[in-house]
Design a protein around this motif. Structure first.
Motif, PDB file in Angstrom:
ATOM      1  N   MET A 143       0.822  -1.206   0.000  1.00 50.02           N
ATOM      2  CA  MET A 143       0.000   0.000   0.000  1.00 50.02           C
ATOM      3  C   MET A 143       0.858   1.259   0.000  1.00 50.02           C
ATOM      4  N   LEU A 144       1.894   1.287   0.846  1.00 57.90           N
ATOM      5  CA  LEU A 144       2.766   2.460   0.889  1.00 57.90           C
ATOM      6  C   LEU A 144       3.473   2.666  -0.454  1.00 57.90           C
ATOM      7  N   ALA A 145       3.945   1.580  -1.052  1.00 58.23           N
ATOM      8  CA  ALA A 145       4.639   1.702  -2.338  1.00 58.23           C
ATOM      9  C   ALA A 145       3.706   2.237  -3.418  1.00 58.23           C
ATOM     10  N   ARG A 146       2.495   1.724  -3.467  1.00 59.84           N
ATOM     11  CA  ARG A 146       1.542   2.204  -4.480  1.00 59.84           C
ATOM     12  C   ARG A 146       1.177   3.665  -4.231  1.00 59.84           C
ATOM     13  N   MET A 147       1.024   4.056  -2.973  1.00 61.92           N
ATOM     14  CA  MET A 147       0.652   5.437  -2.651  1.00 61.92           C
ATOM     15  C   MET A 147       1.758   6.418  -3.027  1.00 61.92           C
ATOM     16  N   VAL A 148       3.010   6.032  -2.793  1.00 62.63           N
ATOM     17  CA  VAL A 148       4.133   6.916  -3.123  1.00 62.63           C
ATOM     18  C   VAL A 148       4.402   6.911  -4.623  1.00 62.63           C
ATOM     19  N   GLN A 149       4.188   5.784  -5.267  1.00 61.25           N
ATOM     20  CA  GLN A 149       4.374   5.717  -6.717  1.00 61.25           C
ATOM     21  C   GLN A 149       3.387   6.631  -7.446  1.00 61.25           C
ATOM     22  N   ALA A 150       2.158   6.696  -6.944  1.00 57.76           N
ATOM     23  CA  ALA A 150       1.114   7.444  -7.643  1.00 57.76           C
ATOM     24  C   ALA A 150       1.058   8.917  -7.254  1.00 57.76           C
ATOM     25  N   PHE A 151       1.457   9.233  -5.991  1.00 56.63           N
ATOM     26  CA  PHE A 151       1.256  10.596  -5.508  1.00 56.63           C
ATOM     27  C   PHE A 151       2.443  11.087  -4.678  1.00 56.63           C
ATOM     28  N   GLU A 152       2.616  12.406  -4.691  1.00 57.47           N
ATOM     29  CA  GLU A 152       3.492  13.069  -3.725  1.00 57.47           C
ATOM     30  C   GLU A 152       2.605  13.530  -2.573  1.00 57.47           C
ATOM     31  N   TRP A 153       3.065  13.315  -1.343  1.00 59.87           N
ATOM     32  CA  TRP A 153       2.246  13.555  -0.161  1.00 59.87           C
ATOM     33  C   TRP A 153       2.779  14.743   0.634  1.00 59.87           C
ATOM     34  N   LYS A 154       1.847  15.663   0.981  1.00 63.43           N
ATOM     35  CA  LYS A 154       2.192  16.826   1.801  1.00 63.43           C
ATOM     36  C   LYS A 154       1.088  17.064   2.822  1.00 63.43           C
ATOM     37  N   LEU A 155       1.415  17.822   3.873  1.00 61.21           N
ATOM     38  CA  LEU A 155       0.419  18.153   4.882  1.00 61.21           C
ATOM     39  C   LEU A 155      -0.526  19.221   4.345  1.00 61.21           C
ATOM     40  N   HIS A 156      -1.805  19.090   4.657  1.00 61.17           N
ATOM     41  CA  HIS A 156      -2.792  20.071   4.226  1.00 61.17           C
ATOM     42  C   HIS A 156      -2.453  21.431   4.845  1.00 61.17           C
ATOM     43  N   PRO A 157      -2.509  22.518   4.065  1.00 65.08           N
ATOM     44  CA  PRO A 157      -2.109  23.840   4.586  1.00 65.08           C
ATOM     45  C   PRO A 157      -2.977  24.352   5.720  1.00 65.08           C
ATOM     46  N   ASP A 158      -4.201  23.860   5.842  1.00 64.84           N
ATOM     47  CA  ASP A 158      -5.070  24.284   6.941  1.00 64.84           C
ATOM     48  C   ASP A 158      -4.752  23.575   8.256  1.00 64.84           C
ATOM     49  N   GLU A 159      -3.906  22.551   8.184  1.00 64.41           N
ATOM     50  CA  GLU A 159      -3.561  21.794   9.386  1.00 64.41           C
ATOM     51  C   GLU A 159      -2.374  22.435  10.096  1.00 64.41           C
ATOM     52  N   PRO A 160      -2.347  22.388  11.445  1.00 64.16           N
ATOM     53  CA  PRO A 160      -1.126  22.798  12.151  1.00 64.16           C
ATOM     54  C   PRO A 160      -0.021  21.793  11.855  1.00 64.16           C
ATOM     55  N   GLU A 161       1.139  21.999  12.403  1.00 70.06           N
ATOM     56  CA  GLU A 161       2.235  21.071  12.137  1.00 70.06           C
ATOM     57  C   GLU A 161       1.871  19.680  12.638  1.00 70.06           C
ATOM     58  N   VAL A 195      -3.664   5.328  17.286  1.00 69.29           N
ATOM     59  CA  VAL A 195      -3.738   6.206  16.127  1.00 69.29           C
ATOM     60  C   VAL A 195      -3.170   7.577  16.475  1.00 69.29           C
ATOM     61  N   MET A 196      -3.063   8.429  15.467  1.00 75.61           N
ATOM     62  CA  MET A 196      -2.591   9.785  15.676  1.00 75.61           C
ATOM     63  C   MET A 196      -3.643  10.592  16.440  1.00 75.61           C
ATOM     64  N   ASN A 197      -3.165  11.549  17.234  1.00 75.66           N
ATOM     65  CA  ASN A 197      -4.088  12.393  18.001  1.00 75.66           C
ATOM     66  C   ASN A 197      -5.119  13.057  17.101  1.00 75.66           C
ATOM     67  N   ARG A 198      -4.683  13.546  15.962  1.00 74.58           N
ATOM     68  CA  ARG A 198      -5.578  14.134  14.962  1.00 74.58           C
ATOM     69  C   ARG A 198      -5.515  13.295  13.695  1.00 74.58           C
ATOM     70  N   PRO A 199      -6.665  12.937  13.136  1.00 73.17           N
ATOM     71  CA  PRO A 199      -6.647  12.201  11.864  1.00 73.17           C
ATOM     72  C   PRO A 199      -5.827  12.969  10.830  1.00 73.17           C
ATOM     73  N   LEU A 200      -4.982  12.265  10.111  1.00 72.27           N
ATOM     74  CA  LEU A 200      -4.065  12.904   9.168  1.00 72.27           C
ATOM     75  C   LEU A 200      -4.807  13.363   7.924  1.00 72.27           C
ATOM     76  N   LEU A 201      -4.812  14.672   7.711  1.00 76.51           N
ATOM     77  CA  LEU A 201      -5.381  15.254   6.497  1.00 76.51           C
ATOM     78  C   LEU A 201      -4.203  15.683   5.607  1.00 76.51           C
ATOM     79  N   ALA A 202      -4.110  15.057   4.447  1.00 77.66           N
ATOM     80  CA  ALA A 202      -2.963  15.287   3.553  1.00 77.66           C
ATOM     81  C   ALA A 202      -3.413  15.907   2.235  1.00 77.66           C
ATOM     82  N   ILE A 203      -2.438  16.457   1.545  1.00 79.17           N
ATOM     83  CA  ILE A 203      -2.611  16.929   0.177  1.00 79.17           C
ATOM     84  C   ILE A 203      -1.832  16.001  -0.734  1.00 79.17           C
ATOM     85  N   VAL A 204      -2.458  15.556  -1.814  1.00 83.49           N
ATOM     86  CA  VAL A 204      -1.760  14.699  -2.766  1.00 83.49           C
ATOM     87  C   VAL A 204      -1.603  15.399  -4.094  1.00 83.49           C
TER      88      VAL A 204
END
Length: 512
Positions: free
Chosen positions: A469-487, A499-508
């Motif tokens: 899953m990780l390989a397919r996700m990185v092969q298809a997309f570049e992943w960044k943090l959503h600009p509306d999210e704090p660090e 799980v993470m304290n806050r659900p991870l919202l990403a930009i692809v």
């Protein structure tokens, strides 16, 4: 597979105080036998309720509360949680003693609370069964019937098709939401699709899959421990909760039995269902003969065994994916190295295959580091001694819960260089590389799937799914943090898995 030793609210404890004091008048907390045993040290508690007050009123989840006790009481400690005694260990040496050196002594499971008995068909599952002939039959069937390398390879087309749908789903969601993706939700759906196919050998539409998934979630919520699990004297006051559990169990059976019947129809007339999978985990269960029993599992037991397969592999894998993407976002150089390896091995014109990931050294190192820093659960599944036994020089009663706390092992500075840092390079072959035997056979330094006789049978399947899953996700997309999210916040909380304290919202961003 999830273990949650303590989950309850301080409110439920406060409500119970008058009742507890009423029974306190007529009860004593310690038996003569417990006085004679040399239990590990631990915080003093109250009669009858033990340490329930400290835990409930700490305003901390148990996975974080217990970590603060080790510097005070050492790597083995005792917590008295009402009627239960928890022996908690947190070092590689004690884990090795319990799981490897004395594996036959600590290979059983403790008594289950009444709610869990309802859902486990009186411990008729691989994970909950008492160590013995029944457990051996169930585990042997799960491994040979579904989780062996040969069986896993049979389901490669199913996983490949599910991965294609997963990537298409991410792409569609990104288009609809200005490139925003909720990672855990999508990962969980993808894993569940794979496991449904493997379990029942049938193809379902998205609506049906989501419905089944929602039922499985309700089961997990219902299984969360309650106050009366620790204080059985309170059970008469939890009759509504027990009735709710019975209703959820009924819903679970009514949801899963039609899938069982559908598979039976396929096996009866395979020529009428040529698009169905040639094999499924259910096939191995339909005629299973368990040692000590005269008949194959009935429908209710089949529901239990199939649900164990689904629940055991869904949240653990999806959680790892969310933590993995968070680490890639947090360190773009790691994401770049992983993408470069994918391009060199698989290229960009065809999807990464399972054969490809076998040759991806950096990907494998990344997954090992991911499991070291972020084991899906902080406690391995609860163990119990088959008889009162010694561990670390202390006594462990046969009716006690033996809990193994994993983060302090995988972050032990005696075992790891710079254990707080996330460095996949530590596992690359060559000079200075660190070992990572996640099975615990050669050594115990990280055991995200447990170790010894009761090691998680889904270890191989889990690592394949995470890597692919990780390989397919990185092969298809570049992943960044959503600009509306704090660090990024790498704090954790328990929700079936850690799980993470806050659900991870990403930009692809789609790769060109």
């Amino acid at each position: 597979m999830v273990s949650a030793p303590v989950v309850f609210t301080s409110l439920s404890l406060l409500i119970s105080i008058p009742i507890i004091f009423f029974f306190f008048i007529f009860n004593r907390n310690k038996s003569r036998n417990s006085k004679q045993l040399k239990l590990p040290p631990g915080p003093p508690g109250w009669p009858i309720i033990g340490n329930l007050f400290q835990v409930a009123l700490s305003n901390k989840q148990f996975i974080h509360y217990v970590r603060e006790l080790f510097p005070i009481y050492g790597p083995i400690l005792t917590l008295r949680m009402g009627a239960r005694t928890l022996i908690i260990i947190s070092s590689a040496e004690l884990a090795h003693e319990a799981l490897i050196e004395k594996g036959q002594l600590f290979c059983s499971r403790p008594a289950e609370n009444p709610t869990r008995v309802i859902f486990s068909c009186n411990k008729f599952t691989v994970n909950s069964a008492i160590y013995g002939p029944e457990w051996r039959s169930l585990r042997r069937n799960m491994v040979s019937g579904m989780l062996s390398n040969a069986r896993l390879k049979q389901f490669y087309p199913n996983r490949a098709a599910a991965m294609d749908r997963f990537i298409d789903r991410i792409r569609s969601e990104a288009i609809a939401n200005n490139d925003a993706i909720l990672v855990l939700r999508n990962a969980r759906y993808a894993v569940f699709c794979i496991l449904i196919s493997m379990c029942f050998g049938v193809e379902l539409d998205e609506k049906d899959i989501i419905l089944i998934d929602e039922v499985m979630k309700r089961v997990l919520i219902t299984l969360s421990p309650r106050m009366d699990d620790y204080l059985p004297l309170l059970r008469p006051f939890f009759s509504k909760q027990r009735a709710h559990a019975l209703n959820v169990r009924k819903e679970q059976i009514e949801t899963i039995v039609p899938l069982i019947d559908k598979r039976r129809a396929i096996l009866k007339n395979p020529d009428d269902h040529k698009s169905a999978a040639p094999f499924s985990y259910l096939d191995s269960l339909l005629d299973l003969r368990v040692e000590g029993r005269n008949s194959a599992p009935n429908d209710t037991e089949l529901v239990t065994l199939c649900s164990e397969f689904l629940n055991g592999g869904t949240d653990t894998t999806a959680t790892a994916i969310e933590w993995g993407i968070a680490r890639l976002i947090n360190n773009p150089s790691i994401q770049s190295k992983l993408y470069e390896e994918i391009m060199s091995v698989a290229g960009k014109d065809k999807p990464v295959s399972e054969n490809d990931i076998e040759g991806m050294v950096y990907l494998q190192a990344f997954v090992k580091e991911l499991l070291r820093k972020h084991p899906p659960t902080y406690f391995s599944l609860t163990h119990a001694a088959v008889q009162t036994a010694k561990l670390g020089g202390y006594d462990v009663p046969a009716d006690a819960n033996l809990e193994i706390y994993l983060p302090t092992i995988s972050e032990d500075p005696r075992l790891w260089k710079d254990p707080e840092e996330f460095k996949p390079e530590r596992f690359l072959p060559g000079a200075g590389g660190e070992s990572a035997d996640i099975t615990g056979v050669k050594e115990i330094k990280m055991i995200p799937f447990g170790a010894g006789r009761r090691i998680c049978p889904g270890l191989g399947m889990g690592t394949i799914h995470i890597s692919l899953m990780l390989a397919r996700m990185v092969q298809a997309f570049e992943w960044k943090l959503h600009p509306d999210e704090p660090e990024l916040d790498f704090g954790s909380k328990l929700e079936f898995t850690v799980v993470m304290n806050r659900p991870l919202l990403a930009i692809v961003k789609a790769r060109k």
